[in-house]
Design a protein around this motif. Sequence first.
Motif: not given
Length: 306
Positions: A114-115, A118, A140, A143-144, A147
């Motif tokens: 997911t990261r 993103y 990595l 969390s999104v 970031l």
Amino acid sequence: DWDDIPPSSALQEISEEEAVQIIAEPLLPLQSSTLRAYVDHSETLTKLVHLGVDLSQVEKRQKAGQLLLTLDFEKHIRKILLFLKDVGVEDNQLGPFLTKNPYILGEDLEALETRVAYLKSKKFGKAEIAQMVSRAPYLLLFSVERLDNRLGFFKNELGLSVKKTKDLVIRLPRLLTGKLEPVKENLEVCQSELGFQRNEVQQIAFKTPKILTASKKRLRQTFDYLHNVMGIPHNMLTRFPQVFNSKLLRIKERHMFLKFLGRAQYDPAQPSYISLDQLVSLPDEVFCTEIAKASTQDFQRFLKTL
């Protein structure tokens, strides 16, 4: 180093109780403080050593050793290695990467994917992501949301376009993983103490992002010498901010040599003008012959008189 702190979540993968149970298994040598002692009994550790992971470094990292002892190579680790290769970490870099960030082996694969997704959605290219992950190994683990907050912070604080914000963090990816406090303090020092205008601070930070994480003491001392001793105005420092990355001693030695020769002229309106870039970035030999119009021996002799 200020960016060598993994997020706390990575450290909470395993409780003390679990760790004690693992260490208490009869097969394992009891009470050993080094991971090396477990290698014969642990296929996982053996394979990590083959990959080039330095266990003596890993065990210095809080709870990292216990984490590795709970992981099964086939079940947990193989998929993370394939993921890292897919992201662009080179085979010969996997060992050094995991030595710096063993915690990633305990992360949830979907969260990691997911990261990366993103970053791709923010138009970072594959090669750029690979470079950022290699240069900021903890990237990595974040969390999104974090970031996203980070990118927003640098965009707003430095008044940058989306493209320039990306360029900034590609060049210094640890801006995304390090603490924000030192960065805020440095921006504040540049404006309120050193007297740069906000737009000048933005230009300086974009040209030489390292300034955002430099020691405040060093920033103050370098500025003091350049501005108050050498008489360099703010607008010139804004044009050549890389001078802040130079060792102060190098700046002093070269300035004093030029002064001694009557060549210390930093005003672009004058014919014998020397730019700050020429002052600091040229190797001694070129600096002496082309800028100081002297020999390196002259320079060495002069330094001995200081």
